[in-house]
Design an enzyme around this catalytic site. Structure first.
Site, mmCIF file in Angstrom:
data_model
loop_
_atom_site.group_PDB
_atom_site.id
_atom_site.type_symbol
_atom_site.label_atom_id
_atom_site.label_comp_id
_atom_site.label_asym_id
_atom_site.label_seq_id
_atom_site.Cartn_x
_atom_site.Cartn_y
_atom_site.Cartn_z
ATOM 1 N N GLU A 1 -10.619 5.607 2.376
ATOM 2 C CA GLU A 1 -10.043 4.275 2.208
ATOM 3 C C GLU A 1 -10.891 3.209 2.892
ATOM 4 O OE1 GLU A 1 -5.942 1.721 3.005
ATOM 5 O OE2 GLU A 1 -6.625 3.182 4.486
ATOM 6 N N HIS B 1 -5.490 -10.474 3.638
ATOM 7 C CA HIS B 1 -4.273 -11.047 4.211
ATOM 8 C C HIS B 1 -4.605 -12.275 5.061
ATOM 9 C CE1 HIS B 1 -1.103 -8.375 2.962
ATOM 10 N NE2 HIS B 1 -1.767 -7.303 3.345
ATOM 11 N N HIS C 1 -1.446 4.688 9.195
ATOM 12 C CA HIS C 1 -1.262 3.538 8.311
ATOM 13 C C HIS C 1 -0.973 4.011 6.885
ATOM 14 C CE1 HIS C 1 -2.132 -0.657 6.918
ATOM 15 N NE2 HIS C 1 -1.700 -0.932 8.137
ATOM 16 N N ASP D 1 -8.343 -5.143 2.673
ATOM 17 C CA ASP D 1 -6.972 -5.654 2.572
ATOM 18 C C ASP D 1 -6.599 -6.529 3.763
ATOM 19 O OD1 ASP D 1 -4.133 -5.372 1.365
ATOM 20 O OD2 ASP D 1 -3.836 -4.679 3.418
ATOM 21 N N SER E 1 0.806 -1.217 0.000
ATOM 22 C CA SER E 1 0.000 0.000 0.000
ATOM 23 C C SER E 1 0.843 1.272 0.000
ATOM 24 C CB SER E 1 -0.929 0.014 1.220
ATOM 25 O OG SER E 1 -1.837 -1.048 1.173
#
Length: 566
Positions: free
Chosen positions: A267, A276, A151, A272, A84
């Site tokens: 976002e 993962h 982040h 995401d 990212s």
């Protein structure tokens, strides 16, 4: 013959690669909303769309569907697959960068670099579209997300670091970059010093205070939820945390009051995270929550007439597929066979892990009956009881044997839950990491100048710049003005770098006029405040932040600061 030529000309115009033509003629708009569903592969969208349609037959399409217009090839500076940090960084700055780099120029990697890089610029902070809109046009700026605020993706818009994990460098930059509206996760990361700065500068600051956020009428606000990240949407307590749709609407309401317009990045962070963890429930439901935020943005844009909306993931993740090899006959299964069980899930894998850890072992089967619509098999129950981080196992921790369940899953409790809920589906995964396929692109423009076809991540930055009537050259010019090396800016002055008082601190740069000892600058990094005078009695307020890089022991700061020493 004339009709044939006219038809061929019209056909050529229609099929011409629009991204190469229209970006030169993009009509500027007042407001830009960029929405990024982090780590969202195309199959994630397909599964989410099927789930929505299965649960509500009146909704066969997503909010983004009418606006799908192309794809984006997204990558790092030296590798086709990016995380990212460098991928969103390129969207924001126009410069591909390395894994972990937040809006920072990459180190040269020789022949591995996909495009040539300048070794002399390594580690230089790069101006973002958000920063340029604020500095050059007085735009209001905003960030909405569901991860913690420093982040990678929100940081890419508003901070600079070669290490995405250096929250102690990134967080103060985001605070001192004077972003008007910030809504997301990270209560524990906002220090008292940061909060004091915000309060002193007219911000409403809310920590886990949903009522406070909803009642706030100021134009400037920080509202944070969760110790670090926010909950997945399906696990969320709606009385404690807002949806990403509500956060988006709140941000737009505030930012749209600025007569100069605004830039907002939204976002869908945890699509995401679920990818993962190979958790299809988290992936699909958090994407649907993100799509509702897209719906809010598109609704505003259509009504407003001066707003462009761009929707694009930063990269793919997990290699998820609708269809799995060991799910026999999956290509002939009905929609009920493929989606009925999936539609019964009421929690993510993380939600199931938290739930089974909160009830006695005897209640586990009831949890799965209630929130998943099935019971665990004896093998699955045994795997749970032998899981190291299962708190209520009847087996003492030192006697557990997770290796006996290696055929199922020998890792974390959340990972075991992901395996169990996926095993009842025909979804497959190739990895628990990022993937390098192109990502979808959707866009709305009030005059219809859209980035059609396949765009590179660099071209997407050009389009975002053009929406504000800017160019990549404007970003480069701001970078040269605001992020110059202190050794170049103060080459005729005495510079001393005072080491930090402790390991967690940062060094201070003291610059003195050799002839006039009263003229002195005291510069601390990751802030927009510079002290002037021998005793630091005066403040200079910058419209950017000072960045320190330990790799080359360099402060990057505005070239105009030298004027205060003359």
């Amino acid at each position: 013959m004339k009709k044939t030529l006219a038809f061929l000309l019209l056909l050529a115009i229609i099929i011409m690669p629009a991204n190469a033509v229209e970006k030169e003629n993009v009509k500027p708009v007042k407001n830009v909303i960029l929405l990024i569903p982090d780590g969202t592969s195309l199959a994630t969208i397909s599964i989410a769309r099927w789930l929505q349609w299965y649960q509500d037959p009146s909704k066969p399409k997503l909010n983004i569907d009418p606006y799908l217009c192309g794809t984006v090839r997204t990558h790092s500076s030296n590798a086709p697959i990016g995380d990212s940090a460098p991928t969103t960084s390129c969207y924001m700055t126009g410069q591909p960068s390395r894994t972990g780099y937040v809006s920072t120029y990459p180190e040269n990697d020789g022949d591995n670099d996909i495009y040539p890089t300048d070794p002399a610029r390594a580690f230089q902070p790069l101006t973002t579209v958000l920063e340029a809109g604020k500095m050059l046009q007085g735009k209001a700026t905003g960030l909405v997300f569901t991860c913690e605020f420093p982040h990678a993706t929100p940081a890419d818009c508003s901070a600079h670091s070669y290490n995405r994990g250096k929250y102690d460098w990134i967080a103060p930059q985001m605070v001192h970059n004077d972003i008007d509206v910030v809504i997301g996760g990270g209560v524990s990361i906002l220090t008292k010093d940061m909060e004091d700065y915000l309060l002193a500068n007219g911000y409403g600051v809310y920590r886990n205070d949903l009522k406070g956020m909803r009642a706030d009428n100021n134009q400037k606000m920080w509202a944070l939820y969760g110790n670090k990240e926010m909950a997945y949407d399906i696990d969320r307590n709606p009385e404690e945390q807002p949806s990403i749709e509500e956060m988006t609407r709140k941000a737009i309401d505030k930012l749209s009051k600025n007569p100069n317009g605004f830039f907002l990045m939204v976002e869908g962070s945890k699509v995401d995270w679920a990818a993962h963890g190979n958790d299809p429930v988290g992936m699909a439901t958090d994407f649907l929550a993100f799509d509702r935020a897209c719906g809010a943005a598109l609704e505003f844009a259509r009504n407003n007439g001066e707003t462009a909306v761009v929707i694009v993931p930063d990269h793919g993740n997990s290699g998820i597929s609708l269809g799995r090899r060991d799910c026999k006959g999956y290509d002939k299964l009905t929609k009920d066979q493929l989606f009925h069980q999936f539609s019964l899930y009421k929690l993510t894998a993380e939600g199931f892990a938290n739930k089974v850890n909160s009830v006695p072992n005897s209640e586990v089967q009831n949890v799965f009956r209630t929130y998943a619509g099935f019971e665990l098999t004896p093998e699955e129950m045994n795997a749970l009881n032998n899981c190291k981080d299962y708190k209520n196992s009847p087996i003492p921790e030192d006697q557990r044997k997770p290796e006996d369940n290696s055929s199922m899953y020998s890792g974390s409790l959340t990972g075991l839950m992901a395996h169990i809920i996926t095993s009842r589906t025909c979804f497959g995964f190739t990895t628990g990491g990022h993937t390098g396929e192109e990502v979808f692109l959707a866009a709305y423009h009030p005059q219809g100048t859209l980035p059609l076809g396949m765009n590179t991540n660099i071209e997407l930055n050009e389009y975002l710049c053009n929406l504000f009537g800017l160019t990549h050259e404007n970003l480069e010019d701001l970078t040269n003005k605001n992020f110059a090396r202190h050794t170049d800016v103060f080459e005729d002055y005495t510079c001393e770098i005072v080491p930090a008082a402790d390991e967690k601190g940062s060094p201070t740069l003291i610059v003195k006029n050799k002839k006039d000892k009263k003229k002195q600058l005291t510069i601390t990094p990751f802030s927009n405040i510079v002290k002037s005078g021998k005793k630091g009695q005066d403040e200079i307020r910058l419209n950017s932040v000072v960045v320190y890089v330990d790799k080359n022991n360099t402060f990057y700061l505005p070239a105009s600061l030298v004027d205060f020493l003359k």
